[in-house]
Design an enzyme around this catalytic site. Structure first.
Site, PDB file in Angstrom:
ATOM      1  N   HIS A 199       0.622  -1.163  -0.014  1.00 32.74           N
ATOM      2  CA  HIS A 199       0.118  -0.132   0.055  1.00 32.74           C
ATOM      3  C   HIS A 199       0.655   1.155  -0.120  1.00 32.74           C
ATOM      4  O   HIS A 199       1.732   1.272   0.757  1.00 32.74           O
ATOM      5  CB  HIS A 199      -0.735  -0.062   1.053  1.00 32.74           C
ATOM      6  CG  HIS A 199      -1.881   0.930   1.007  1.00 32.74           C
ATOM      7  ND1 HIS A 199      -1.923   2.339   1.725  1.00 32.74           N
ATOM      8  CD2 HIS A 199      -3.414   1.001   0.667  1.00 32.74           C
ATOM      9  CE1 HIS A 199      -3.069   2.911   1.463  1.00 32.74           C
ATOM     10  NE2 HIS A 199      -3.846   2.158   0.803  1.00 32.74           N
ATOM     11  N   HIS A 200       0.406   2.279  -0.874  1.00 36.14           N
ATOM     12  CA  HIS A 200       1.477   3.402  -1.015  1.00 36.14           C
ATOM     13  C   HIS A 200       1.564   4.266   0.276  1.00 36.14           C
ATOM     14  O   HIS A 200       2.693   4.970   0.395  1.00 36.14           O
ATOM     15  CB  HIS A 200       0.683   4.234  -2.103  1.00 36.14           C
ATOM     16  CG  HIS A 200       1.618   4.987  -2.910  1.00 36.14           C
ATOM     17  ND1 HIS A 200       2.906   5.685  -2.287  1.00 36.14           N
ATOM     18  CD2 HIS A 200       1.606   5.519  -4.346  1.00 36.14           C
ATOM     19  CE1 HIS A 200       3.438   6.278  -3.393  1.00 36.14           C
ATOM     20  NE2 HIS A 200       2.888   6.144  -4.455  1.00 36.14           N
ATOM     21  N   SER A 201       0.847   3.905   1.406  1.00 29.81           N
ATOM     22  CA  SER A 201       0.939   4.715   2.458  1.00 29.81           C
ATOM     23  C   SER A 201       2.169   4.273   3.201  1.00 29.81           C
ATOM     24  O   SER A 201       2.755   4.989   4.207  1.00 29.81           O
ATOM     25  CB  SER A 201      -0.255   4.395   3.371  1.00 29.81           C
ATOM     26  OG  SER A 201      -0.542   3.187   3.774  1.00 29.81           O
TER      27      SER A 201
END
Length: 525
Positions: free
Chosen positions: A173-175
């Site tokens: 996930h890009h977070s």
């Protein structure tokens, strides 16, 4: 392939209750999303929170092509010694209702069975490439449950037409981090095949290490007053370019949209699953063009992108017509100039480096981390050129100007302010008003292995982005892999677009040879 989606959903429902623990073997570090060594709960940065918005819920995918079959036992053994020592990969993202719903990083125990996924592959496959394509497509329909750290690794002992023996798909996930940081972390988990104790080396930009003032200081000869005057001119050029780019950025955020073309996706495309396609070309061919024209590899990549998109759009506009060959004066493109721009997500903080991340995993030292991302809006030239090298010249002029601008730093500051003060969805409007996303990541210079599995090439991409087209260039030793993530309703034939990219690179190479031959004849004359 529908079984993949069902299998992943079953995994979600079978997850055990969240188990939260403190990590005592990790050095404390104060700050928000700045360090990656901490045993305290830290809030997510504004950028990390942005990637949890329904219209900006982005996952990064890195396809690893291996030259030898995957030994699953070794992967289980090595992951806890490397990747899991990174706090972001062993932490939950928990909403703290007691403090206004702030999301925090909370250390937890990791059950690898929830993160390592080994799909069932039929023993006899007529088209392994199609199986891989459908697997990735179905993967983009799913998400990772927030009751576990938001990453997983898919291992496929699948021999494809690239003559590779297996594929690994790392989904993050890009977070958890920006693309540059995550690629550095992935490479920090690898070692050179010729020297198993050495991490990979990647080309570095020496100018970026010289500091801000020295980058815009005149270092030529002459008297002191001349040097001061030239430095003043360069700083003024920086200020002027920044003001122009800031105005353009604000206009794009508010109202300035790209021209409606066949490759511009409608609103809401971020919710659609994505098709992934890739093509590996020769990095040496790109270096040949780079050296002949005194440009960078990035300039060549953007030049190839502009040329390939122009050819693809010319064909899409001319559907149903007889193909008589396009020239600069006669083609199917609209006579009115097309505004077509790419959004680049720029890591505004220098990466910690592969060695620093490797030391972090081996010695529990500190290394900088986090989503420090700024937007840069890059205009692309669309048009048929008789000289294919004109695309590279246009790319060089554009990138040289963008290098002398603080647009990325400004956009990062504005986005952070918008995220804090206003509705969070407003922070990504510059992306929705542009046509595509683009990135060019530098890979290893020597052959590397991932836990003993020799990597042939790396193909990174993402899904959940508000574009119908995402283009990624990724180098690895002497190869350059072009990766497309597309909305199939917008671009139903991504392989044709890859053909256009490959053909454009070939034409540029031939033009360089022709120019060198002509100069050689002139010299003999």
């Amino acid at each position: 392939m529908e079984s993949l989606t069902k299998e992943l959903r079953c995994r979600k429902s079978a997850l055990k209750p969240i188990q939260i623990t403190k990590r005592n073997n990790i050095t404390n570090h104060n700050g928000t999303d700045d360090g990656i060594a901490s045993d305290e709960e830290e809030p997510l940065s504004p950028a990390a929170r942005l990637f949890h918005e329904p219209n900006f819920n982005i996952y990064i995918i890195a396809i690893l092509a291996f030259k030898n079959p995957i030994d699953v036992r070794v992967v289980y053994e090595k992951l806890p010694q490397t990747l899991l020592k990174h706090p972001r990969f062993s932490s939950l993202q928990v909403v703290d209702d007691k403090n206004g719903g702030i999301m925090k990083w909370v250390p937890t125990n990791v059950n690898l069975d929830n993160h390592i996924i080994i799909p069932n592959i039929p023993q006899t496959l007529e088209t392994p490439d199609k199986f891989l394509e459908e697997y990735l497509y179905n993967l983009s329909k799913t998400s990772i449950d927030s009751s576990q750290p938001m990453w997983d690794l898919h291992l496929l002992n699948l021999k494809t037409s690239d003559e590779t023996e297996a594929m690994g798909i790392l989904r993050v996930h890009h977070s958890l981090g920006d693309g540059t940081s995550l690629m550095s972390l992935l490479l920090a988990c690898t070692r050179q095949t010729s020297n198993p104790d050495a991490v990979p080396t990647v080309p570095t930009n020496k100018a970026s290490k010289a500091g801000w003032f020295s980058s815009y200081s005149y270092r030529g000869g002459g008297p002191w007053w001349q040097r001061c005057f030239m430095t003043f001119c360069m700083v003024w050029w920086l200020v002027w370019n920044t003001l122009v780019d800031v105005g353009h950025f604000m206009a794009t955020a508010l109202f300035l949209e790209d021209t409606e073309t066949p490759i511009k996706a409608p609103v809401g495309v971020e919710l659609n699953p994505k098709r992934f396609a890739y093509r590996t070309v020769s990095l040496d061919d790109m270096k040949l063009i780079k050296n002949a024209m005194n440009v960078t590899i990035n300039d060549v990549a953007i030049g190839v992108t502009q040329a390939g998109l122009s050819q693809y759009l010319n064909r899409r506009y001319g559907e149903g017509q007889k193909d008589e060959g396009a020239t600069e004066k006669k083609n199917n493109l609209p006579k009115k100039k097309i505004r077509l721009r790419s959004t680049l997500l720029i890591n505004i903080r220098p990466s910690s480096g592969i060695q620093a991340l490797a030391d972090m995993m081996e010695k529990n030292t500190e290394a900088k981390w986090g989503n420090w991302i700024g937007f840069v809006i890059l205009p692309l030239t669309v048009g048929i050129r008789d000289d294919p090298l004109d695309y590279v010249r246009d790319a060089k002029a554009t990138t040289e100007r963008k290098k002398h601008s603080l647009e990325a730093l400004y956009s990062f500051s504005v986005a952070s302010m918008v995220l804090k003060l206003f509705h969070i969805k407003a922070a990504n409007t510059p992306l929705t008003h542009t046509t595509l996303g683009f990135s060019n990541l530098v890979g290893p210079q020597e052959e590397i292995g991932f836990y003993g599995h020799v990597i042939d090439f790396i193909a990174p991409s993402c899904y959940g982005h508000p574009h119908g087209l995402m283009i990624n260039f990724q180098s690895c030793v002497n190869k350059m892999t072009i990766v497309l993530s597309v909305d199939e309703n917008t671009i139903p034939d991504p392989q044709r677009l890859l053909d256009d990219f490959e053909a454009s690179l070939k034409l540029m190479k031939e033009a360089v040879y022709a120019k060198a031959l002509a100069q050689g004849r002139g010299g003999h004359a």
